[in-house]
Scaffold this motif. Sequence first.
Motif, short mmCIF file in Angstrom:
data_model
loop_
_atom_site.label_atom_id
_atom_site.label_comp_id
_atom_site.label_asym_id
_atom_site.label_seq_id
_atom_site.Cartn_x
_atom_site.Cartn_y
_atom_site.Cartn_z
N GLY A 45 23.65 100.82 -31.54
CA GLY A 45 25.04 100.53 -31.88
C GLY A 45 25.85 100.12 -30.66
N GLN A 46 25.69 100.87 -29.56
CA GLN A 46 26.43 100.53 -28.35
C GLN A 46 25.95 99.19 -27.78
N GLN B 224 28.40 91.79 -28.57
CA GLN B 224 29.52 91.08 -29.17
C GLN B 224 30.65 90.82 -28.17
N LYS B 225 30.75 91.62 -27.13
CA LYS B 225 31.80 91.45 -26.13
C LYS B 225 31.43 90.43 -25.06
N PRO C 87 28.88 81.63 -23.19
CA PRO C 87 27.85 81.08 -22.30
C PRO C 87 26.66 82.02 -22.10
N TYR C 88 26.89 83.33 -22.15
CA TYR C 88 25.76 84.25 -22.00
C TYR C 88 24.73 84.02 -23.09
#
Length: 264
Positions: free
Chosen positions: A125-126, A132-133, A137-138
Amino acid sequence: MGFSIGASGSGHGGPGHFLHHLSTREESGRISGRVLLRLLAFVRPYWLQMGGAAALMLIASLTGALTPYLTKVAIDDNIIPQDVSGLVRTSILLAVAMAANYTAQAVQGYILSWVGQHVLADLRGQLFRHLQKLSVPYHDRHIVGVTISRVINDVAVINELLSQGLIGVLGDTVLLISIIGIMLTMEWRLALITFAVLPLMLVATLVFSRYARQAYRETRERVGAVVGDLAENIGGMRVIQAFAQEDKAAKQFREVNRANRDAY
């Protein structure tokens, strides 16, 4: 999007080259104590359950070491002197020790499985929230299949280390110390003769662990290659079909899949 997307060939660029050299670049080192301490934070909310599992581990280790000792008492002190009442008492103690050992191991296994599944859910989950954050580009620079492999396979291995590996090492250490103590108490000269094989076992273990570590890294590389090839080819399926590259993509996947099988 090229035709070799997700392939495991030895080209000089693209996802295939990245997957091929993934383990040598990211998995060549060992886990550090600092990283392990950070990972232990995921177990901290379940310290009560882990403490109970550790206590049960001690009970299982001690009763496991007590069982052969009671067997020795039954043979030397009860059966040979034909002490029937003593044999009954020893048999009752032996049955209690075996029942306690079985119960402790069963409850410990349940607790560790429960904690492991919760830690696994927390980790994934973490990690998913962290993904998502990250910037767009990543995700352009990193292969989807490798990210999936990190979230699924790597997290499962870390969970096994945190929830069962630490308790298992502690339990084996207590059991080994108990066995050595009982052997030295019963007959120290015979025990020392028995311990003469320990240096050979230590050397064999060190040699095996070195080769096993290399083989494990290779299997992790191959798993990442399989997942990466599958994800990239599914993502680019319209391009593959548009240029009639189905046979080539299938051949590449068979090679990657076969390499994964051979590594295991």
